[in-house]
Motif scaffolding. Structure first.
Motif, short mmCIF file in Angstrom:
data_model
loop_
_atom_site.label_atom_id
_atom_site.label_comp_id
_atom_site.label_asym_id
_atom_site.label_seq_id
_atom_site.Cartn_x
_atom_site.Cartn_y
_atom_site.Cartn_z
N THR A 48 -3.73 5.81 -1.24
CA THR A 48 -2.16 5.14 -0.53
C THR A 48 -0.74 5.28 -1.70
O THR A 48 0.24 4.99 -1.20
CB THR A 48 -2.30 3.97 -0.32
N SER A 74 -13.64 2.26 5.36
CA SER A 74 -12.22 2.02 4.66
C SER A 74 -11.68 2.87 5.59
O SER A 74 -9.85 2.49 5.24
CB SER A 74 -12.27 2.05 3.15
N ILE A 95 -0.51 -4.61 4.29
CA ILE A 95 0.64 -4.08 3.87
C ILE A 95 1.97 -5.04 3.41
O ILE A 95 1.96 -6.23 4.15
CB ILE A 95 1.06 -2.98 4.85
N SER A 96 2.45 -4.92 2.53
CA SER A 96 3.83 -5.74 1.81
C SER A 96 4.03 -4.69 1.38
O SER A 96 4.15 -3.29 0.77
CB SER A 96 2.65 -6.88 0.73
N ASN A 153 3.03 -1.43 -0.79
CA ASN A 153 1.96 -1.57 -1.16
C ASN A 153 0.91 -1.33 -0.46
O ASN A 153 0.78 -2.19 0.53
CB ASN A 153 2.07 -2.40 -2.33
N TYR A 154 -0.37 -1.26 -0.29
CA TYR A 154 -1.92 -1.71 0.59
C TYR A 154 -2.62 -1.86 0.11
O TYR A 154 -3.01 -1.62 -1.78
CB TYR A 154 -2.46 0.21 0.73
N ASP A 155 -3.05 -2.75 0.00
CA ASP A 155 -3.94 -3.94 -0.83
C ASP A 155 -5.09 -3.60 0.51
O ASP A 155 -5.60 -4.40 1.20
CB ASP A 155 -4.05 -5.56 -0.01
N SER A 156 -5.78 -2.74 -0.54
CA SER A 156 -7.40 -2.30 -0.03
C SER A 156 -8.47 -3.19 0.49
O SER A 156 -9.35 -3.20 1.87
CB SER A 156 -8.35 -1.31 -0.69
N THR A 157 -8.64 -4.51 -0.12
CA THR A 157 -9.39 -5.46 -0.39
C THR A 157 -9.17 -6.49 1.16
O THR A 157 -9.76 -6.80 2.06
CB THR A 157 -9.29 -6.64 -1.44
N ALA A 158 -7.93 -6.60 1.42
CA ALA A 158 -7.46 -6.96 2.72
C ALA A 158 -6.71 -6.28 4.05
O ALA A 158 -7.37 -7.77 4.74
CB ALA A 158 -6.15 -8.13 2.16
#
Length: 518
Positions: free
Chosen positions: A176, A194, A133-134, A125-130
């Protein structure tokens, strides 16, 4: 790695929708929902993703090397469609509908889609704000170490694709996760910042997930990317963004700890008997033998009319004459006492001494079925990037001279450091010769606009037009541009390619902005 089953690639390429907008889900009877059920199938899909690197590479030289002082369109008096398109790219006046621009774009997005499918099935998973990647919960039976290895490889492939797109087109579509065609139409362009945020997250995470074992020719993973690949690419990203300090840290790590090293001779780097050697951190692999995995570049770059005199083993396949070296490139390598690297990079054919790119030529028995790999990241690049990041220092000069010593040319004197301009020109010249026809020159010139103070992409290309005008550009069919007109085409805006017009015209959901100047 070279024995990838080509059928696997076909299964995962997928089909475009009838409008050919970006469709990021493979469409076939073998779906992502029923295929990626175990580690073996993930690996099969990943091998297909590696294989997908070949498709955009076919066009990459047209969008990079041809738009520099290294290469010309080789038939200036021709007006056929392909040559006209290459001329337009060469002169910085391509149309928004130019085929190579669209093909490179869509085939690169093929690769992004394939990587995204793999990453989704691995729970990435990609957190675009932070910009983080998790890993989430998945139902696949796979060890944590293997899961991270496969995820890291897919992230490097995705980052590489986006790095090329953002440097060539600017802000592009960022995704993503796999998207259906109708959802893809709702996706607009994302900012350059971004795009780089994702690239950096991918490469930083991959460098922690992938193996950091020292290079070994006997490793079972030879040919696949590793932590050192991720760090080397991330260093180039940082350098491109002007973050020299972060680049230096990574580059010094690769040099000190990776086990990669220069080959003893320049020619051995590219020998088909010595592939994926100690200098190759990342490469596009090709395999001859009628497997559908061979390289076409030997036939593409062999001069017109050369037949079996250049590329073939007793079979009369004529060359296509693409990607001709410039006269200036010939002079840069030296004519009376040439740089030893010239023999690997360039040849001349016939009584008229037609120049051609020799680097990817080896005898072929079947048309477009060459064996030569195309390197993306070499250890020599690591050394010269460090010199670029450090600037005009004795340490940087020593790195340049390390490359020159391997090439068999004399060391540069300490007087090179007498001025910033002298050092920067020496660095630029060394990179130009060392990475000739590897598609580095355009990206280097654009990066110099950020990292160097005395060299710019625009002025270098304008100077190239002046040097080659009488011998080449003045031969183009009417209406013929004057030298002043040619030079006026080279602007900061035109360093970016246009967004393919097809993407703009076929989107019924929103308005896609074109790059300025087109």
């Amino acid at each position: 790695m070279k024995h990838i089953n080509y059928l696997i690639l076909l299964l995962f390429i997928g089909l475009y929708s009838c409008n050919k907008v970006i469709d990021l889900v493979p469409q076939s009877n073998l779906t992502t929902g029923n295929f990626y059920s175990n580690a073996s199938e993930i690996n099969t899909g990943l091998l297909g993703a590696y294989n997908g690197l070949q498709s955009p590479m076919y066009y990459e030289w047209m969008l990079t090397e041809l738009r520099t002082d290294n290469a010309d369109m080789g038939a200036p008096t021709s007006s056929n469609t392909l040559n006209a398109d290459l001329t337009a790219l060469d002169e910085f006046i391509p149309t928004t509908g130019q085929d190579a621009i669209f093909q490179y774009w869509i085939k690169t997005y093929d690769n992004i889609r394939n990587a995204n499918v793999i990453l989704q099935n691995l729970g990435v998973n990609y957190d675009s704000t932070a910009g983080a990647i998790s890993l989430g919960t998945i139902g696949i039976s796979i060890s944590d170490s293997l899961r991270k290895q496969y995820a890291g490889e897919a992230m490097v492939l995705r980052a590489n694709a986006y790095f090329n797109l953002v440097r060539l087109y600017g802000g592009v579509f960022l995704t993503t996760t796999p998207l259906a065609a109708e959802d893809a139409k709702k996706l607009n362009r994302t900012s350059v910042a971004s795009i780089y945020k994702l690239i950096q997250a991918d490469l930083s995470t991959a460098s922690s997930y992938l193996s950091s074992a020292k290079y070994s020719a006997s490793s079972a993973s030879v040919g696949r990317v590793n932590a050192w690949t991720a760090k080397g690419l991330l260093a180039k990203v940082y350098l491109t963004r002007g973050d020299k300090a972060s680049a230096i840290t990574l580059l010094q790590d690769v040099i000190a700890n990776s086990g990669y090293a220069l080959q003893s001779t320049y020619a051995s780097v590219f020998s088909i008997a010595n592939e994926v050697n100690s200098e190759i951190l990342f490469t596009v692999r090709y395999k001859a033998g009628n497997l559908g995995l061979g390289s076409s570049f030997g036939n593409d770059f062999a001069p017109l009319g050369s037949n079996s005199g250049v590329i073939t083993a007793g079979v009369a396949f004529t060359g296509k004459g693409y990607n001709y070296p410039t006269n200036d490139m010939d002079s840069a390598f030296g004519i009376m006492t040439p740089d030893p690297r010239k023999a690997t990079n360039m040849g001349s054919f016939g009584t008229s001494k037609i120049l051609y790119v020799k680097k990817y030529l080896n005898p072929v028995l079947t048309l477009n079925d060459g064996e030569s790999d195309w390197p993306i990241l070499r250890y020599a690049d690591i050394l010269l990037m460090l010199a670029e990041a450090q600037g005009s220092t004795t340490s940087s000069l020593a790195l340049i001279n390390q490359i020159r010593a391997r090439a068999g040319v004399a060391a540069l004197p300490a007087t090179v450091l007498n001025s910033v301009a002298t050092f920067e020109q020496a660095l630029s010249n060394e990179r130009r010769l060392e990475f000739a026809f590897e598609n580095h020159r355009f990206f280097d010139l654009v990066r110099y606009n950020t990292t160097l103070t005395t060299i710019t992409a625009e002025q270098t290309i304008k100077n190239h037009f002046a040097k080659e005008f009488n011998s080449h550009y003045s031969l183009y069919p009417a209406p013929q541009a004057t030298l002043a007109q040619l030079q006026s085409y080279v602007t900061t805006q035109k360093l970016l390619l246009p967004i393919p017009q097809h993407e703009i015209d076929t989107n019924t959901q929103l308005v896609i902005a074109q790059n300025p100047g087109y």
